[in-house]
Write a protein that holds these residues in place. Sequence first.
Motif, short mmCIF file in Angstrom:
data_model
loop_
_atom_site.label_atom_id
_atom_site.label_comp_id
_atom_site.label_asym_id
_atom_site.label_seq_id
_atom_site.Cartn_x
_atom_site.Cartn_y
_atom_site.Cartn_z
N ARG A 1 -1.35 1.12 10.83
CA ARG A 1 -0.41 1.52 9.78
C ARG A 1 -1.16 2.00 8.54
O ARG A 1 -0.77 2.99 7.91
N GLN A 2 -2.26 1.35 8.21
CA GLN A 2 -3.06 1.80 7.08
C GLN A 2 -3.73 3.14 7.38
O GLN A 2 -3.79 4.02 6.51
N VAL A 3 -4.22 3.29 8.60
CA VAL A 3 -4.82 4.57 9.01
C VAL A 3 -3.80 5.69 8.86
O VAL A 3 -4.11 6.78 8.38
N GLY A 4 -2.56 5.41 9.25
CA GLY A 4 -1.52 6.43 9.15
C GLY A 4 -1.26 6.87 7.72
O GLY A 4 -1.03 8.07 7.45
N LEU B 1 -12.41 4.78 6.54
CA LEU B 1 -12.08 4.19 5.23
C LEU B 1 -11.44 2.82 5.38
O LEU B 1 -11.77 1.89 4.64
N VAL B 2 -10.53 2.67 6.35
CA VAL B 2 -9.91 1.35 6.55
C VAL B 2 -10.94 0.33 7.02
O VAL B 2 -10.94 -0.82 6.59
N ALA B 3 -11.85 0.75 7.90
CA ALA B 3 -12.89 -0.16 8.38
C ALA B 3 -13.81 -0.58 7.23
O ALA B 3 -14.21 -1.75 7.14
N LEU B 4 -14.14 0.35 6.35
CA LEU B 4 -14.95 0.01 5.19
C LEU B 4 -14.22 -0.97 4.28
O LEU B 4 -14.83 -1.92 3.76
N GLU B 5 -12.94 -0.75 4.08
CA GLU B 5 -12.15 -1.69 3.27
C GLU B 5 -12.21 -3.09 3.86
O GLU B 5 -12.40 -4.07 3.13
N ARG C 1 0.83 -1.21 0.00
CA ARG C 1 0.00 0.00 0.00
C ARG C 1 0.86 1.26 0.00
O ARG C 1 0.54 2.24 -0.67
N GLU C 2 1.93 1.23 0.75
CA GLU C 2 2.84 2.37 0.76
C GLU C 2 3.46 2.58 -0.62
O GLU C 2 3.61 3.72 -1.08
N GLU C 3 3.80 1.49 -1.28
CA GLU C 3 4.38 1.59 -2.61
C GLU C 3 3.38 2.14 -3.62
O GLU C 3 3.75 2.85 -4.56
N ALA C 4 2.09 1.83 -3.42
CA ALA C 4 1.06 2.28 -4.36
C ALA C 4 0.94 3.80 -4.40
O ALA C 4 0.51 4.36 -5.41
N ALA D 1 -6.87 8.28 -4.54
CA ALA D 1 -7.50 7.30 -5.42
C ALA D 1 -6.70 6.00 -5.46
O ALA D 1 -7.26 4.90 -5.40
N ALA D 2 -5.38 6.13 -5.54
CA ALA D 2 -4.54 4.93 -5.56
C ALA D 2 -4.62 4.18 -4.24
O ALA D 2 -4.63 2.94 -4.21
N MET D 3 -4.67 4.91 -3.15
CA MET D 3 -4.75 4.28 -1.83
C MET D 3 -6.05 3.50 -1.67
O MET D 3 -6.07 2.35 -1.22
#
Length: 229
Positions: free
Chosen positions: A129-132, A160-164, A72-75, A87-89
């Motif tokens: 980490r995703q939230v960050g 957004l992370v919870a929705l994912e 995800r960081e690379e994206a 959008a990419a995230m």
Amino acid sequence: MARPSRAHERRADLVAAARRAVIGRGVLDLRLRDVAEEADMSSGSVLYYFPTLDDLLREVQREAVERFCAGREEAVRGEPDPLRRLAAMVRSGLPTGPDDELCVLLYELGTIARRDVSYAAEHIRLYERQVGIYAGILDTGAATGAFTLTRDAATIARNLVALEDGYGLHIVMAAPTLDAPRAARLLLAAAADATGLTLEAIEAAAPPHALDDPRTAAAPHDHDPEGDR
């Protein structure tokens, strides 16, 4: 001259074997001998490198969390435009389908988090980490005037992370209720609502390389009244 130790290599082989076993059998029914058979080793040999099956599965989880977050960081790395980064995230966090091995692995291992604090801690690390990453993108967008946030960045990021997580589970179920393109559009709509943008603006902002990557791209949709803003 002493022969070089192969312990690191053997441990890596066992982690890979355990990963395949979890995906194939499911974590709740997994036995030590399943991993041993997958690795073509005896159960005693497995325990030489990992004292318990739980120790091995914790390493599988740690590695899976690292790979997922690094992806995800690379994206979003190297993209200066906050809208394109958002959008990419959004598109990088969903399973590609029921056979997305990394996402299935994370969901399987997440089931143990309900009863084991060490698994829970790693699952929390994955979430935070995703939230960050999201919060950083949102803060930058707000600071540059690209976004008009409806809530503070941390709240939007957590939602957004919870929705994912929720949509991803629907994608990988034995009887999926969503596919990845549909889930991505729903998430993009939520991101649009939270940033003062239109859904069309976020969809149009997908980086060109994302459109070639099945994990980070959503296929075209017909008109969707639920997603329109």
